[in-house]
Design a protein around this motif. Structure first.
Motif, PDB file in Angstrom:
ATOM      1  N   HIS A  33       0.830  -1.214   0.000  1.00 30.19           N
ATOM      2  CA  HIS A  33       0.000   0.000   0.000  1.00 30.19           C
ATOM      3  C   HIS A  33       0.858   1.256   0.000  1.00 30.19           C
ATOM      4  CE1 HIS A  33       0.793  -0.069   4.376  1.00 30.19           C
ATOM      5  NE2 HIS A  33       0.509   1.218   4.352  1.00 30.19           N
ATOM      6  N   ASP A  62      -2.310  -1.812  -3.378  1.00 30.68           N
ATOM      7  CA  ASP A  62      -3.069  -0.742  -4.017  1.00 30.68           C
ATOM      8  C   ASP A  62      -2.513   0.617  -3.590  1.00 30.68           C
ATOM      9  OD1 ASP A  62      -4.994   0.820  -5.256  1.00 30.68           O
ATOM     10  OD2 ASP A  62      -6.561   0.382  -3.780  1.00 30.68           O
ATOM     11  N   ASN A  65      -4.631   3.968  -4.048  1.00 29.91           N
ATOM     12  CA  ASN A  65      -5.620   4.324  -3.023  1.00 29.91           C
ATOM     13  C   ASN A  65      -5.078   4.169  -1.607  1.00 29.91           C
ATOM     14  OD1 ASN A  65      -8.007   4.881  -4.764  1.00 29.91           O
ATOM     15  ND2 ASN A  65      -7.722   2.740  -5.342  1.00 29.91           N
ATOM     16  N   ARG A  68      -6.652   1.960   1.188  1.00 29.64           N
ATOM     17  CA  ARG A  68      -7.821   2.352   1.980  1.00 29.64           C
ATOM     18  C   ARG A  68      -9.153   2.023   1.290  1.00 29.64           C
ATOM     19  NH1 ARG A  68      -5.560   8.095   4.488  1.00 29.64           N
ATOM     20  NH2 ARG A  68      -4.438   7.133   6.234  1.00 29.64           N
ATOM     21  N   VAL A  69      -9.081   1.329   0.148  1.00 35.88           N
ATOM     22  CA  VAL A  69     -10.293   0.922  -0.560  1.00 35.88           C
ATOM     23  C   VAL A  69     -10.457  -0.589  -0.421  1.00 35.88           C
ATOM     24  CG1 VAL A  69     -11.411   0.785  -2.822  1.00 35.88           C
ATOM     25  CG2 VAL A  69     -10.131   2.836  -2.188  1.00 35.88           C
ATOM     26  N   PRO A  70     -11.646  -1.071  -0.019  1.00 41.15           N
ATOM     27  CA  PRO A  70     -11.846  -2.520   0.143  1.00 41.15           C
ATOM     28  C   PRO A  70     -11.570  -3.288  -1.143  1.00 41.15           C
ATOM     29  CG  PRO A  70     -13.639  -1.311   1.171  1.00 41.15           C
ATOM     30  CD  PRO A  70     -12.836  -0.296   0.406  1.00 41.15           C
ATOM     31  N   ALA A 108      -7.936  -0.546   4.784  1.00 40.97           N
ATOM     32  CA  ALA A 108      -9.159  -1.282   4.479  1.00 40.97           C
ATOM     33  C   ALA A 108      -9.048  -2.749   4.890  1.00 40.97           C
ATOM     34  CB  ALA A 108      -9.483  -1.169   2.994  1.00 40.97           C
ATOM     35  N   SER A 175     -14.402   7.838   5.106  1.00 44.73           N
ATOM     36  CA  SER A 175     -15.264   8.471   4.111  1.00 44.73           C
ATOM     37  C   SER A 175     -16.419   9.237   4.740  1.00 44.73           C
ATOM     38  CB  SER A 175     -15.826   7.412   3.154  1.00 44.73           C
ATOM     39  OG  SER A 175     -16.564   6.432   3.875  1.00 44.73           O
TER      40      SER A 175
END
Length: 245
Positions: A33, A62, A65, A68-70, A108, A175
């Motif tokens: 990440h 990832d 992002n 932090r994105v599932p 995430a 979010s």
């Protein structure tokens, strides 16, 4: 009384070296990440300078992002995701002739596992199979901790200085509004309530029980170095020794 003060490190923030003197555990990004082998080495060297425990901070692959994105993975894919990042950390730790101390999932991955028993079991199994002596950091009171404990891992109930809580004990998603506590005084008061009263005020106004073994602070908040110093000094004034588990 002892308490562990941890911080996510090696993620490209400019404050790692300045925060390091005030913490006892560092969760180092493994290159998925955030970070890369060079930042892992540099962060480990900082840990050695300040006597800070070295931890792996595996997240989703990832960087776009920041993890932090599932991401939906099969159990085998999730197992391999964690294993490969532990392997990266262990290789560099051996190169530096130091011991990997703990594991804390990131972003995430962490938040999904806190709500998902099967995910928590898979992650904990990967950690145990890799090295059963590693300490596992999970969201206080969640299935992350209970599933790891069932497998025989040493666990740490983690609480957050600068995040708000939902009524079920999970963190308010970033979010959503009011996910972050931006005033140092409010964060300090939350930590004191956790430590002295074993509870935390949820975002809906209710009070929920909580266990605090390790406190997470972040290097990307407002005035992070000043806050780390302030929290460190306050904990010592309250009679706590700041030590890794």
């Amino acid at each position: 009384m002892t308490i562990d003060l941890n911080c996510d490190m090696g993620e490209g923030m400019p404050n790692d070296a300045a925060i390091m003197p005030y913490i006892s555990s560092a969760n180092i990004a493994c290159g998925y990440h955030a970070g890369d082998e060079a930042t892992i080495r540099a962060t480990i060297d900082l840990c050695l300078t300040y006597g800070v425990a070295i931890g792996a901070h595996p997240g989703f692959n990832d960087k776009k992002n920041f993890g932090r994105v599932p991401v939906q993975l099969t159990a085998d894919e999730l197992y391999q995701l964690v294993w490969k990042q532990l392997e990266i950390m262990e290789t560099i730790c051996k190169e530096r002739r130091v011991k990997l101390h703990h594991v804390k999932p990131h972003g995430a991955l962490y938040n999904m596992a806190a709500r998902d028993k099967a995910m928590s079991n898979t992650i904990a199994q990967a950690v145990k199979d890799f090295n059963p002596d590693l300490v596992y950091y999970g969201l206080s009171g969640s299935v992350m901790v209970s599933e790891a404990r069932v497998l025989g891992l040493k666990t740490m109930h983690e609480v957050f200085a600068d995040r708000t809580y939902q009524a079920d004990g999970t963190l308010t998603p970033r979010s959503q509004a009011k996910a972050l506590i931006e005033m140092s005084e409010d964060a300090i008061n939350q930590i004191l309530q956790m430590l002295m009263e074993n509870s935390v005020k949820a975002i809906n106004g209710g009070v929920i029980p909580i266990k605090a073994d390790t406190i997470c602070i972040h290097g990307d908040g407002k005035h992070p170095v000043e806050f780390a110093r302030q929290l460190n000094n306050l904990l010592k004034m309250k009679g706590f020794k700041i030590l890794p588990p």
